[in-house]
Design a protein around this motif. Sequence first.
Motif, mmCIF file in Angstrom:
data_model
loop_
_atom_site.group_PDB
_atom_site.id
_atom_site.type_symbol
_atom_site.label_atom_id
_atom_site.label_comp_id
_atom_site.label_asym_id
_atom_site.label_seq_id
_atom_site.Cartn_x
_atom_site.Cartn_y
_atom_site.Cartn_z
ATOM 1 N N GLY A 306 43.895 66.229 64.225
ATOM 2 C CA GLY A 306 44.142 65.333 65.342
ATOM 3 C C GLY A 306 45.621 65.081 65.571
ATOM 4 N N ILE A 307 46.363 64.902 64.477
ATOM 5 C CA ILE A 307 47.810 64.692 64.613
ATOM 6 C C ILE A 307 48.470 65.933 65.185
ATOM 7 C CG2 ILE A 307 49.959 64.210 63.381
ATOM 8 C CD1 ILE A 307 48.320 62.693 61.315
ATOM 9 N N PHE A 308 48.084 67.110 64.676
ATOM 10 C CA PHE A 308 48.721 68.342 65.153
ATOM 11 C C PHE A 308 48.420 68.578 66.630
ATOM 12 C CE2 PHE A 308 48.953 72.855 66.074
ATOM 13 C CZ PHE A 308 50.191 73.193 65.536
ATOM 14 N N SER A 309 47.165 68.418 67.031
ATOM 15 C CA SER A 309 46.814 68.670 68.437
ATOM 16 C C SER A 309 47.508 67.676 69.357
ATOM 17 C CB SER A 309 45.298 68.618 68.636
ATOM 18 O OG SER A 309 44.778 67.345 68.317
ATOM 19 N N CYS A 310 47.653 66.426 68.905
ATOM 20 C CA CYS A 310 48.368 65.429 69.695
ATOM 21 C C CYS A 310 49.851 65.789 69.775
ATOM 22 C CB CYS A 310 48.188 64.051 69.071
ATOM 23 S SG CYS A 310 49.023 62.732 69.979
ATOM 24 N N PHE A 311 50.433 66.200 68.663
ATOM 25 C CA PHE A 311 51.835 66.615 68.609
ATOM 26 C C PHE A 311 52.095 67.749 69.604
ATOM 27 C CE2 PHE A 311 55.306 68.084 65.340
ATOM 28 C CZ PHE A 311 56.297 67.796 66.272
ATOM 29 N N LEU A 312 51.223 68.739 69.594
ATOM 30 C CA LEU A 312 51.356 69.884 70.498
ATOM 31 C C LEU A 312 51.239 69.443 71.957
ATOM 32 C CD1 LEU A 312 51.540 72.950 70.977
ATOM 33 C CD2 LEU A 312 49.055 73.080 70.570
ATOM 34 N N ALA A 313 50.282 68.571 72.245
ATOM 35 C CA ALA A 313 50.066 68.111 73.625
ATOM 36 C C ALA A 313 51.234 67.268 74.124
ATOM 37 C CB ALA A 313 48.763 67.313 73.709
ATOM 38 N N ILE A 314 51.725 66.369 73.280
ATOM 39 C CA ILE A 314 52.852 65.517 73.675
ATOM 40 C C ILE A 314 54.095 66.361 73.904
ATOM 41 C CG2 ILE A 314 54.443 63.738 72.842
ATOM 42 C CD1 ILE A 314 51.806 62.616 73.840
ATOM 43 N N HIS A 315 54.303 67.363 73.054
ATOM 44 C CA HIS A 315 55.460 68.259 73.213
ATOM 45 C C HIS A 315 55.387 68.983 74.564
ATOM 46 C CE1 HIS A 315 58.633 71.081 71.951
ATOM 47 N NE2 HIS A 315 57.885 72.036 72.473
ATOM 48 N N ASN A 316 54.241 69.561 74.876
ATOM 49 C CA ASN A 316 54.095 70.295 76.138
ATOM 50 C C ASN A 316 54.217 69.376 77.357
ATOM 51 O OD1 ASN A 316 53.757 73.087 75.498
ATOM 52 N ND2 ASN A 316 51.743 72.633 74.655
ATOM 53 N N THR A 317 53.737 68.155 77.240
ATOM 54 C CA THR A 317 53.858 67.201 78.339
ATOM 55 C C THR A 317 55.318 66.816 78.563
ATOM 56 O OG1 THR A 317 51.653 66.298 77.899
ATOM 57 C CG2 THR A 317 53.158 64.921 79.171
#
Length: 516
Positions: A306-317
């Motif tokens: 969950g942390i990794f997927s959120c990290f990836l999504a926030i970075h791309n946003t």
Amino acid sequence: MTTSQEKPASAPTSRRLQGGVLTIPNAIALSAAAMAPVLAVVLNAPAAASAAGGALPLSFLIAFIAAALVGNTVVQFSRRLPSAGSFYTFNSQGLGPAAGFFTGWLFWIGYAVLAPGLFTAFGAFVQDYVSSTFGVQIQWWIFSLAAMAIILGLSLRSIKASVNLDLALLSIEVVIFLILGVVAVSTAGTGNTGSVFLPSFAPTGFTGVGLGVVFGLLSFIGFDAAATLGEETRNPKRNIPLAIIGALGAVGTFYVFMMYALTAGYRVNDSAHMAAFLKDTSPFVTLAQHVAPWIVQPIEIAAIFGIFSCFLAIHNTTVRVMFSMGRDKVLPSSLGGVHPRWFSPDRAIYAQTAFTVIIGLAVGVWLGPGATGAYGFTGAIGTVAIVIVYILSNIALIRYFWRRADRKVFTHVIVPILGVIALAYPLYSVSTPGQAWPYNLVPFVVLIWVVAGVILFLRYRAKSPEKIAALGSFIAEDDLPLDEQPESLLAARAPSLQHPTVKEEVENTPEVEERR
């Protein structure tokens, strides 16, 4: 008919992301991952439970409704102005260039500062897991840097691969927690009660429910991430709103169900169990140990996912907001460039990566990398900035549609007003004086950022007014009829419209004649 030599200049391809490469599930994945549903229930549920008590499901249900009010604003704007700039573009068109500038300024830092916290949290969670499972001690920052390297490669190479990975990780983690929820509800017996949706089940009644709503709303921060994919999604005016509605609906339902499962499985209708529940800092782990011990380790792995997927999504946003502001030359124009082969905003990606690593390492060493250290501090800063943007966007929606023939009183006036009211209390609660250190620094950090923005805005207005005039002018479909294009978009395209052939064609269109 013009020859190839006579073809008028247009926006260079280096200022456009690759269109039509994403689908509705891809966009849903980004918004859902940015909300980080598993991380939210693991970290925000204990904080909310201390105030809301047994009425925790009610608090998250109210937060769900409040988030939907803001979601209406994003949906309405996305149907008209799909853009990588998201709120930056929306508020530029709805409230004018000055508001657009400060929206972009706050929205950028709001998302950008979330990434260093996730950077540290990932390292801390993996470090704890490796230590407890394998008895090996490895420094947290090694895991954080490894995650950052993977995210850098994914975001550079393919937004589609990034969101597909988000979707896969989300599916795994949500299924694991839903299994826990189903087991908890099915074995709860007399713990299953509708009373958890009554304010009387909170220790302090409505006040406790209200404080619980604050943490519930924090769990929805990021639902708008899909709006930044407006230039890369097929049929964005249709698919981006559907993606936002889908992400909000799915994650909101997940939150309410998991909060109910927690209170039912914990059997908070028993006074002794309620007392233990109010003191538990890891209620979901406790619940798993009691009802399904075999799922404890999968839950820990799901939290890491969950942390990794959120990290990836926030970075791309974040990089898409930076790209949009660089394209408008509010930030350095180099940030508005696109990789010639992969069509990713590569300069913005490198800049955000450097920011994440530098700030993440510094704050992680200063406050510690865990949930109560760097993650909580940067998250509070980001939340204040983003909630201010949400409030401005509701006001912008009212103004944008006020004189339009397609204005609907309920959708374009009443709902955004309710959205402003719903967000005012959480903003006050997060930024009110008297917070514990270092959270008492949060309002000052945001204020310093706003002051820096004022200085930059005044400088641009004095020396480069054209930058302010063109804010938020890029949208996904600039081939709209002239009578449907924003005035700032027409102004931004003015140089190409001065070509003799194009100028003559434009001046003779029915739309222009009607405007005359």
